[in-house]
Design a protein around this motif. Structure first.
Motif, PDB file in Angstrom:
ATOM      1  N   PRO A  26       0.837  -1.206   0.000  1.00  0.00           N
ATOM      2  CA  PRO A  26       0.000   0.000   0.000  1.00  0.00           C
ATOM      3  C   PRO A  26       0.871   1.254   0.000  1.00  0.00           C
ATOM      4  O   PRO A  26       1.921   1.277   0.643  1.00  0.00           O
ATOM      5  N   THR A  43      -0.409   4.396   0.755  1.00  0.00           N
ATOM      6  CA  THR A  43      -0.835   5.199   1.898  1.00  0.00           C
ATOM      7  C   THR A  43      -1.647   4.244   2.777  1.00  0.00           C
ATOM      8  O   THR A  43      -2.035   3.172   2.318  1.00  0.00           O
ATOM      9  N   VAL A  44      -1.914   4.671   4.015  1.00  0.00           N
ATOM     10  CA  VAL A  44      -2.693   3.776   4.883  1.00  0.00           C
ATOM     11  C   VAL A  44      -4.177   3.784   4.511  1.00  0.00           C
ATOM     12  O   VAL A  44      -4.953   3.030   5.055  1.00  0.00           O
ATOM     13  N   GLY A  45      -4.544   4.629   3.537  1.00  0.00           N
ATOM     14  CA  GLY A  45      -5.916   4.608   3.016  1.00  0.00           C
ATOM     15  C   GLY A  45      -6.019   3.837   1.711  1.00  0.00           C
ATOM     16  O   GLY A  45      -7.075   3.801   1.078  1.00  0.00           O
ATOM     17  N   ASP A  46      -4.933   3.235   1.273  1.00  0.00           N
ATOM     18  CA  ASP A  46      -4.897   2.451   0.032  1.00  0.00           C
ATOM     19  C   ASP A  46      -5.837   1.241   0.150  1.00  0.00           C
ATOM     20  O   ASP A  46      -5.879   0.590   1.199  1.00  0.00           O
ATOM     21  N   SER A  47      -6.564   0.921  -0.923  1.00  0.00           N
ATOM     22  CA  SER A  47      -7.448  -0.258  -0.887  1.00  0.00           C
ATOM     23  C   SER A  47      -6.663  -1.542  -0.604  1.00  0.00           C
ATOM     24  O   SER A  47      -7.250  -2.555  -0.206  1.00  0.00           O
ATOM     25  N   ARG A  48      -5.346  -1.511  -0.809  1.00  0.00           N
ATOM     26  CA  ARG A  48      -4.509  -2.686  -0.540  1.00  0.00           C
ATOM     27  C   ARG A  48      -4.421  -3.025   0.949  1.00  0.00           C
ATOM     28  O   ARG A  48      -3.949  -4.107   1.298  1.00  0.00           O
ATOM     29  N   MET A  66      -7.137  -3.111   2.661  1.00  0.00           N
ATOM     30  CA  MET A  66      -8.477  -3.648   2.972  1.00  0.00           C
ATOM     31  C   MET A  66      -8.599  -5.122   2.614  1.00  0.00           C
ATOM     32  O   MET A  66      -9.207  -5.910   3.330  1.00  0.00           O
ATOM     33  N   HIS A  67      -7.978  -5.496   1.481  1.00  0.00           N
ATOM     34  CA  HIS A  67      -8.136  -6.851   0.965  1.00  0.00           C
ATOM     35  C   HIS A  67      -7.585  -7.901   1.937  1.00  0.00           C
ATOM     36  O   HIS A  67      -6.461  -7.796   2.403  1.00  0.00           O
TER      37      HIS A  67
END
Lengths: 256, 319
Positions: free
Chosen positions: A64, A66-71, A73-74
């Protein structure tokens, strides 16, 4: 595989070596995350990585940015909220076991960090991003470690602004202001690893990398360091370099 | 009249946001920024805004760059690897055109939670001993004259339950006039479904007087009510719903599309220069009728390259 290595690789590996299977690692992005991912993919497969956005123990198939990256979440154990993440940092069950990894633009002898402004707060020479969750992590979790580029202008006697509390003014001062636990254990830099004297909580040199001499590290530090107990840190092994380069960051998104 | 909430972004913004409004933006760094709604604020030149954020990035940076923000309460103004500090934010603070009050992410989240609960403050240990407590960006006088600003930034107090002295910091409730969100699914009735991380969207929405939502998919309420336990907000809290596919571009929308790394990298360099930043605003926002034209400008081919794998939630990087 090249046996030579960069400063960035050395400090990432020094970070990874110090993460254990039981650790719940709070991470931002960049090199600290590479260190945590490397530990998880090698000797500490059961360590848990989580982010202030509320993502706990994600698959991290890709890095990821940034810590908001969808990566982030998965494949996670939970996708919650910011509040969830900060609650895990301070409830009595998980809080003390959280190992937070932080960084900043300036650090002082007691491990306090500045990531807000350079210069005067009201009229800054340079505006930086601000705390994000760093102040919260520094305040709340059981243990923190700090990642820094080792430069004299960053290791300063007096911060321009204290964003994240370390040992404040030394032994006892965290509890004096009411911080319930925590404090920095280690500072992992491009030149070596520093810890904090148990009787004063002042920073001292714990180990230096093979390419850095303790005297040179003092030269790159804007305050007096006790370097007398420093040991040489082992160079990265081929296995470590391979894990970092081929498994953790094969696209060289962070390691340039 | 359940369809009364369904409107265009132009209608929603002119109905609920006005000069000097306090607003909060949903999403986090590169994910689910309410870009379509922020474009519309810029098109309508609604200024003197008071923005309350935890971690702001692209949407916030455009608003600041367009000169529309007067007061900013914030924890973090950066965009990860795409901007170590948001460019127009950094410039505006350095040249003195933007006044900032620094908080931490947990403090801002708690401020929205307090606002959502209808209580004036909540306590925490976060920040004790730091300059976040001791250094203030807004003066007492400003705080007493601007209605949307709390009278004090933060207050250190003692635990009234404990006979042994114990210090805590109390954070003031944040109650924005309007919260702007971009979500995956919504219905005309105002039911909302967020997938992946909710960030602080729920608290920000509950704390606000009004909520405007843009969505990737407009779906029938019956469909969302069938599995209501997956819904994020009830219809009661939502005032306006706008259907805007790609409404978060160039930030990501989990399960729908990834962030546009090329666009964000270009933006980082062009935002450094006032002229090229102005040209960006003109080309992408002010010369266009609506966000639908922006989507056409970016182009279906390029947007197609960002489409998320439904399994991963993002677009796999090419090796």
């Amino acid at each position: 595989m090249r046996a030579d290595f960069t400063e960035m690789e050395m400090m990432t590996i020094a970070c990874a070596r110090r993460i254990g299977n039981e650790d719940i690692v709070f991470c931002g992005t960049g090199l600290p995350l590479l260190g945590a991912m490397m530990a998880k993919k090698t000797h500490a497969p059961n360590c848990v990585i989580f982010f202030e956005t509320g993502a706990l123990d994600p698959a991290l198939d890709e890095i990821p940015l940034t810590v908001g990256d969808s990566r982030v979440m998965h494949g996670a154990s939970q996708n919650g909220s910011l509040l969830d993440a900060f609650f895990y940092m301070q409830n009595s069950r998980t809080g003390p076991n959280v190992l937070g990894i932080l960084s900043g633009a300036q650090i002082d002898p007691y491990g306090n960090l500045n990531s807000t402004v350079i210069g005067d707060y009201d009229k800054p020479d340079a505006r930086l991003p601000g705390s994000g969750g760093a102040c919260d992590v520094a305040s709340l979790v059981g243990r923190t470690r700090i990642f820094m580029k080792h430069e004299k202008r960053r290791f300063v006697e007096q911060l321009d602004y204290m964003t994240s509390p370390g040992w404040l003014r030394g032994i006892g001062s965290r509890s004096e202001v009411g911080l319930p636990r925590g404090g920095p254990e280690l500072v992992i830099t491009t030149l070596g690893v520093l810890d904090f004297d148990e009787s004063t909580r002042r920073m001292r040199l714990s180990s230096h990398y093979s390419y850095a001499e303790p005297d040179g590290i003092q030269e790159s530090t804007g305050f007096k360091l006790d370097t007398s107990h420093s040991k040489e840190e082992e160079n990265p092994t081929l296995e470590e370099l391979e894990a970092l380069r081929e498994v953790v960051d094969p696209l060289r998104l962070i390691l340039k | 009249m359940v369809t009364a909430k369904l409107m265009t972004s132009s209608e929603a913004i002119s109905k609920f946001v006005c000069a000097s409004s306090s607003i909060s933006l949903g999403g986090f760094t590169v994910n689910r920024n309410p870009m379509a709604l922020v474009h519309e604020i810029i098109r309508q030149e609604i200024g003197n805004l008071h923005v309350m954020m935890h971690s702001g990035s692209q949407a916030l940076d455009l608003l600041i760059g367009a000169g529309l923000v007067r007061f900013l309460e914030i924890a973090y103004g950066a965009n990860g690897r795409f901007a170590s500090t948001c460019i127009r934010f950094r410039k505006a603070v350095q040249d003195g055109s933007l006044q900032v009050e620094d908080y931490s992410n947990f403090q801002m989240s708690l401020r929205f939670l307090a606002g959502a609960m209808g209580v004036p403050y909540l306590p925490t240990y976060a920040g004790l001993g730091s300059d976040i407590i001791s250094k203030w960006g807004f003066s007492k006088k400003q705080r007493s004259t601007v209605e949307s600003l709390p009278n004090e930034k933060l207050i250190v107090t003692s635990n009234p339950f404990n006979s042994i002295p114990e210090q805590l910091v109390i954070v003031p409730a944040a109650n924005p006039d309007v919260t702007l969100l971009h979500v995956q699914q919504a219905s005309a009735e105002g039911l909302i479904r967020i997938e992946g991380l909710a960030f602080a969207d729920i608290e920000q929405a509950r704390a606000a007087e009004h909520v405007i939502v843009t969505c990737e998919e407009l779906v029938p309420s019956d469909q969302l009510r069938k599995e209501s336990w997956h819904n994020s907000l009830p219809h009661l809290l939502v005032d306006a719903v706008v259907h805007h596919p790609y409404g978060a571009h160039p930030t990501a929308c989990f399960l729908y599309y990834d962030y546009d790394a090329a666009h964000l990298n270009d933006y980082r360099s062009l935002a450094e220069d006032d002229e090229s930043f102005e040209a960006y605003l003109t080309r992408h926002i002010t010369s266009l009728e609506s966000f639908h034209d922006y989507v056409k400008l970016i182009g279906t081919k390029h947007l197609g390259s960002l489409l998320a794998s439904k399994e991963l939630g993002y677009a796999r990087r090419e090796h």
